[in-house]
Write an enzyme that holds these catalytic residues in place. Structure first.
Site: not given
Length: 458
Positions: A77, A252, A415, A438
């Protein structure tokens, strides 16, 4: 032709040091008729050259993972922000960097009595690595607003070339509340504003949408990283020959559901794998044994399959599964697993759970994706951390590599997907690795990101 429009001119990972030049020519080209956001080079061009160096406020994402000794375990990052920082220094201005780190709830509530949370989530831990990567001695101030910060800004050199790193924005709860006074305090520090924190673009926080709302639009732009993410992930304006595919995996359904729904409007082919695919298998009347399933999502999965059929979109689901009687505690031999065909009336036997897609599925997915011109991959196909349940994800990465070689644009985000690429040492076989979690998913689903919306079109 329209197909070459989004071709990346420079891959992010080739930028290792501050000396590699990143200019307007390296910025992603937008498709004809697609609006582009004002970017860092537009802002630098618009700044008046009188009165010496300007102080450019840059929202970066330095929320980096660290070990117990506060050593940074992954600096990608920080590296991602280098091109924007470099552009500011090259233009002989100063860069004031602001970021959050973690979720310092105790600090916000005044309950961090021994100061341990403040210490653990201080951006001072980034100072040394940033200095090494930029070749500039980075200054740090242990606050992000107030007199101490104003003094540090006032002392920045008139000839430019300095980097000032502010303390964790989220030590103030006003950051996440997009508090007007807090945003004003931040905005007052800079002569211009750049958002290069793609990972927080989906959050309407003070440093993301509050600050640019207070400054003239000519003085606000997106940085190199955000410009790149938006060019790669925005699937709304495409040439007529584009075949866009999304591969969504992971466990999920509930978290990926809004994305899957949004993607149905954006893509032609949707490939579903990983744990979430068993909910869809059940919706089709296939037995799934003890496989992961979100019971309350089965009806929703049925509706999604209907919706896709009505829109003429192709949803491709696994046709076989590699199973075991229990979740693996360590590597297993392939002969100790059992593979079942996932067909209505058949499926996984009771007592077994699906842990990876089988070879027929990998062949089907490979064939399905061979015609794609743009592919996004988010979420693994199975429990790739444990052999032999890594075979399906590895096959998917091999498919991505093959279509990319044929000229398709491939984007990997999330990730787990990035971890899979690293595990197979395949980080450089795709066109682009997205830095957002997200934010990546929301942009793919066609949502408007507050951080991007806050910047005007050029």
């Amino acid at each position: 032709s329209n197909l070459t429009v989004h071709r990346p001119i420079l891959k992010l990972k080739t930028i290792n040091t501050i000396n590699s030049t990143f200019t307007m020519d390296n910025m992603p080209q937008t498709a004809p008729g697609q609006a582009r956001k004002r970017n860092i080079f537009d802002v630098l061009d618009a700044l008046s050259s009188d009165g010496g160096a300007k102080n450019i406020l840059v929202r970066v994402d330095f929320n980096v993972p660290m070990n117990a000794d506060f050593d940074i375990t992954d600096d990608s990052r920080i590296r991602g922000a280098l091109p924007s920082i470099q552009a500011i220094l090259k233009a002989k201005h100063n860069a004031i960097l602001m970021s959050h780190m973690g979720r310092p709830k105790l600090v916000q509530k005044g309950e961090d009595a021994d100061g341990s949370q403040r210490k653990a989530m201080s951006l001072q831990h980034v100072q040394k690595r940033l200095s090494e990567l930029t070749g500039v001695e980075v200054q740090f101030v242990d606050d992000c607003i107030g007199d101490k910060v104003k003094s540090a800004v006032a002392a920045l050199p008139k000839e430019g070339g300095a980097i000032l790193l502010l303390e964790n924005l989220r030590f103030y709860k006003q950051e996440e509340k997009n508090d007007a006074e807090f945003a004003q305090s931040l905005a007052s520090l800079g002569d211009a504003y750049i958002n290069d924190a793609f990972g927080t673009c989906h959050r309407a926080h003070a440093s993301v949408s509050g600050v640019p709302a207070l400054l003239p639009k000519e003085e606000c732009g997106v940085g190199c990283l955000v410009a790149k993410e938006v060019a790669f992930l925005d699937f709304t304006s495409l040439g007529e020959n584009e075949v866009v595919a999304a591969v969504i995996g992971g466990s999920k359904v509930s978290t990926k559901l809004p994305v899957i729904k949004g993607l149905l409007n954006q893509v032609h082919i949707l490939v579903l794998g990983g744990g979430l695919s068993y909910t869809f298998a059940k919706a089709q009347g296939v037995s799934i044994g003890n496989s992961l399933c979100e019971e309350e999502m089965v009806e929703t999965a049925k509706e999604l399959l209907k919706e896709a059929a009505a829109k003429g979109k192709k949803i491709v689901l696994p046709v076989d599964a590699v199973c075991s009687k229990e979740f693996p505690k360590g590597p297993m031999k392939l002969e100790d697993t059992k593979t079942f065909d996932l067909v209505p009336g058949g499926g996984v036997e009771d007592g077994y759970m699906g842990l990876d897609v089988g070879p027929k599925t990998s062949a089907l997915f490979n064939e399905t994706l061979s015609s794609a011109t743009k592919i996004v991959f988010n979420g693994p196909m199975g429990v790739f951390e444990v052999q032999p349940f890594d075979i399906g994800t590895k096959a998917m990465v091999d498919t991505l590599e093959a279509v990319t070689k044929k000229g398709a644009i491939s984007v990997v985000g999330g990730g787990d997907s990035v971890a899979a690429l690293e595990q197979f040492q395949k980080m450089d076989v795709v066109s682009y690795v997205s830095t957002g979690g997200g934010a990546t998913l929301e942009l793919l689903a066609g949502d408007v990101l507050p951080g991007v919306a806050a910047i005007s079109d050029f």
